[in-house]
Design a protein around this motif. Structure first.
Motif, mmCIF file in Angstrom:
data_model
loop_
_atom_site.group_PDB
_atom_site.id
_atom_site.type_symbol
_atom_site.label_atom_id
_atom_site.label_comp_id
_atom_site.label_asym_id
_atom_site.label_seq_id
_atom_site.Cartn_x
_atom_site.Cartn_y
_atom_site.Cartn_z
ATOM 1 N N ARG A 69 69.507 59.087 1.072
ATOM 2 C CA ARG A 69 68.878 60.150 1.853
ATOM 3 C C ARG A 69 67.852 60.959 1.059
ATOM 4 N N ARG A 70 67.966 60.998 -0.253
ATOM 5 C CA ARG A 70 66.966 61.679 -1.096
ATOM 6 C C ARG A 70 66.016 60.601 -1.616
ATOM 7 N N ILE A 71 65.170 60.108 -0.714
ATOM 8 C CA ILE A 71 64.302 58.981 -1.047
ATOM 9 C C ILE A 71 62.929 59.503 -1.469
ATOM 10 N N ALA A 72 62.601 59.271 -2.722
ATOM 11 C CA ALA A 72 61.290 59.678 -3.240
ATOM 12 C C ALA A 72 60.279 58.555 -3.026
ATOM 13 N N VAL A 73 59.002 58.922 -3.065
ATOM 14 C CA VAL A 73 57.944 57.914 -3.080
ATOM 15 C C VAL A 73 57.050 58.153 -4.296
ATOM 16 N N ILE A 74 56.669 57.075 -4.922
ATOM 17 C CA ILE A 74 55.713 57.136 -6.025
ATOM 18 C C ILE A 74 54.483 56.338 -5.599
ATOM 19 N N GLY A 75 53.362 57.047 -5.475
ATOM 20 C CA GLY A 75 52.136 56.383 -5.042
ATOM 21 C C GLY A 75 51.267 57.263 -4.160
ATOM 22 N N ARG A 76 51.730 58.485 -3.871
ATOM 23 C CA ARG A 76 50.908 59.367 -3.038
ATOM 24 C C ARG A 76 49.675 59.806 -3.819
ATOM 25 N N GLN A 77 48.506 59.682 -3.169
ATOM 26 C CA GLN A 77 47.245 60.106 -3.771
ATOM 27 C C GLN A 77 46.487 61.012 -2.802
ATOM 28 N N ASP A 89 60.302 65.912 2.239
ATOM 29 C CA ASP A 89 60.243 66.905 1.170
ATOM 30 C C ASP A 89 59.107 66.484 0.232
ATOM 31 N N GLU A 90 58.012 67.247 0.224
ATOM 32 C CA GLU A 90 56.860 66.864 -0.582
ATOM 33 C C GLU A 90 57.176 66.831 -2.073
ATOM 34 N N ALA A 91 58.227 67.558 -2.494
ATOM 35 C CA ALA A 91 58.626 67.512 -3.903
ATOM 36 C C ALA A 91 59.063 66.106 -4.300
ATOM 37 N N LEU A 92 59.460 65.301 -3.308
ATOM 38 C CA LEU A 92 59.885 63.928 -3.585
ATOM 39 C C LEU A 92 58.716 62.940 -3.525
ATOM 40 N N ALA A 93 57.503 63.471 -3.395
ATOM 41 C CA ALA A 93 56.311 62.610 -3.342
ATOM 42 C C ALA A 93 55.258 63.121 -4.312
ATOM 43 N N PRO A 94 55.532 63.067 -5.616
ATOM 44 C CA PRO A 94 54.563 63.575 -6.591
ATOM 45 C C PRO A 94 53.276 62.749 -6.561
ATOM 46 N N PRO A 95 52.112 63.393 -6.626
ATOM 47 C CA PRO A 95 50.856 62.628 -6.638
ATOM 48 C C PRO A 95 50.710 61.862 -7.949
ATOM 49 N N VAL A 96 50.041 60.717 -7.867
ATOM 50 C CA VAL A 96 49.807 59.901 -9.065
ATOM 51 C C VAL A 96 48.306 59.661 -9.211
ATOM 52 N N PRO A 97 47.810 59.579 -10.448
ATOM 53 C CA PRO A 97 46.372 59.348 -10.657
ATOM 54 C C PRO A 97 45.965 57.898 -10.502
ATOM 55 N N ALA A 98 46.919 56.962 -10.708
ATOM 56 C CA ALA A 98 46.587 55.533 -10.671
ATOM 57 C C ALA A 98 47.843 54.748 -10.347
ATOM 58 N N HIS A 109 39.424 58.290 0.417
ATOM 59 C CA HIS A 109 39.554 56.846 0.629
ATOM 60 C C HIS A 109 40.831 56.269 0.027
ATOM 61 N N ALA A 110 41.876 57.095 -0.140
ATOM 62 C CA ALA A 110 43.135 56.580 -0.705
ATOM 63 C C ALA A 110 43.940 55.916 0.410
ATOM 64 N N ALA A 111 43.429 54.786 0.901
ATOM 65 C CA ALA A 111 44.016 54.143 2.077
ATOM 66 C C ALA A 111 45.377 53.533 1.788
ATOM 67 N N THR A 112 45.566 52.999 0.585
ATOM 68 C CA THR A 112 46.874 52.441 0.245
ATOM 69 C C THR A 112 47.934 53.520 0.346
ATOM 70 N N SER A 113 47.656 54.664 -0.243
ATOM 71 C CA SER A 113 48.572 55.789 -0.171
ATOM 72 C C SER A 113 48.807 56.217 1.270
ATOM 73 N N ALA A 114 47.750 56.381 2.038
ATOM 74 C CA ALA A 114 47.871 56.902 3.406
ATOM 75 C C ALA A 114 48.677 55.974 4.303
ATOM 76 N N THR A 115 48.377 54.675 4.264
ATOM 77 C CA THR A 115 49.064 53.748 5.160
ATOM 78 C C THR A 115 50.529 53.575 4.789
ATOM 79 N N ARG A 116 50.829 53.531 3.496
ATOM 80 C CA ARG A 116 52.218 53.329 3.071
ATOM 81 C C ARG A 116 53.029 54.612 3.206
ATOM 82 N N LEU A 117 52.395 55.763 2.988
ATOM 83 C CA LEU A 117 53.093 57.026 3.213
ATOM 84 C C LEU A 117 53.431 57.185 4.691
ATOM 85 N N ARG A 118 52.539 56.743 5.568
ATOM 86 C CA ARG A 118 52.785 56.835 7.011
ATOM 87 C C ARG A 118 54.029 56.043 7.400
ATOM 88 N N GLY A 119 54.186 54.853 6.829
ATOM 89 C CA GLY A 119 55.367 54.055 7.130
ATOM 90 C C GLY A 119 56.643 54.703 6.617
#
Length: 333
Positions: free
Chosen positions: A179-187, A214-223, A191-201
């Motif tokens: 239930r505390r599922i983080a995502v790594i890859g938010r940008q 919880d946005e704290a579980l989605a830290p932005p990444v530079p690359a 034009h960060a389409a990879t981030s946008a489409t996968r975050l949407r899913g």
């Protein structure tokens, strides 16, 4: 490649006629997928390559295609290039490969066909292409686009359903009680389409299970590299309430996350389930082996090359071509 290999040898190896081999190589006529695969296998086994100079004199075309991707040091693009190379060879074409670095200027030059004059057509995977400039400038070569970002351009576009794939990966974690599922890859860059489409899913899956975002579980990444994945997981492990799973938008990010988990003594998957995206070869050999979304790279390559060859033959119609994917379940999540 052996000297003297021609259509006759390929036809004999594949068990088809020389006309069928010619049709498959040129992407013309009618033939089944099974026949295409037999010819492609024979072409690769024999190392057949048509005479480019003779072809150009006869048809006005060189049989040379260009694939341009952001970065060949990224395993996904390197593996995809290998699939495109094999598919191009199956059609008797030579493939040139370039890395753009995701630079808008380099992508625009390639999209406009300002490449080697020997190149018949271009397959481009852009990150920051300016659609307005690309659509208003003259273009001299057929073009096929790859990637998550859908462009407002009159060219074929080959992709997978990234949103559906990300949703399926997240649902797997939710269905297993995480239930505390983080995502790594938010940008947050343009034009960060990879981030946008996968975050949407990911968000769709959370909503289906009534789990708040919880946005704290989605830290932005530079690359999308190992270092960014490791840094993001270290930040997540510093939160007051730890995640119990992490969905990474690329296998390279997941590799970095697994490294950081080992570094901090976090057990995978007991304490932290990890899922990646891309199914690069290294995913089978991480510790533990990585559960990941596997785009059908072979189908992506086939759709891109056959669509480009249709465009070169004068049938360049804008269309969205969607390849398949599957979730490969291994030990990490």
């Amino acid at each position: 490649m052996r000297a003297g290999i021609g259509l006759r040898e390929v036809a004999e190896r594949a068990g088809v006629s020389m006309r069928t081999v010619s049709n498959v190589v040129r992407g013309t006529g009618r033939f089944s997928e099974a026949t295409r695969e037999k010819v492609a296998r024979a072409v690769e086994e024999l190392g057949y390559r048509p005479n480019t100079a003779a072809r150009r004199l006869r048809t006005g075309r060189s049989g040379v295609l260009l694939l341009a991707v952001p970065d060949l040091s990224m395993p996904y693009f390197a593996e995809l290039a290998g699939h495109v190379l094999r598919e191009a060879a199956a059609h008797g074409c030579t493939l040139l490969v370039e890395a753009t670095g995701g630079a808008p200027g380099a992508e625009l030059e390639i999209a406009l066909g300002r490449t080697d004059p020997m190149v018949d057509g271009v397959i481009l995977s852009p990150l920051a292409l300016d659609d307005v400039r690309a659509s208003t400038a003259l273009r001299s070569k057929p073009l096929v686009l790859l990637g998550e970002r859908l462009h407002d351009l009159p060219h074929p576009h080959v992709t997978i359903d990234n949103t559906a794939a990300a949703r399926e990966a997240t649902v797997r974690l939710l269905a297993r009680g995480r239930r505390r599922i983080a995502v790594i890859g938010r940008q947050t860059t343009p034009h960060a389409a990879t981030s946008a489409t996968r975050l949407r899913g990911y968000l769709r899956a959370l909503a289906e299970f009534a789990v708040p975002y919880d946005e704290a579980l989605a830290p932005p990444v530079p690359a999308y590299d190992r270092a960014s994945g490791a840094a993001a997981l270290r930040a997540l492990l510093a939160l007051p309430q730890l995640p119990d799973a992490v969905f990474c938008f690329a296998d390279a990010l997941a590799e970095g996350a697994l490294h950081a988990a080992r570094e901090r003594g976090v057990r995978v998957p007991e304490d932290l389930a990890v899922i990646g995206f891309d199914d690069v070869e290294a995913a089978r050999y991480t510790a533990p082996p990585l559960t990941t979304v596997a785009p059908d790279k072979s189908e992506l390559a086939r759709l891109a090359v056959t669509s480009l060859l249709s465009g070169i033959a004068g049938a360049d119609r804008a269309s969205l071509l969607v390849a398949g994917y599957r979730l490969v379940v291994r030990e990490s999540g």
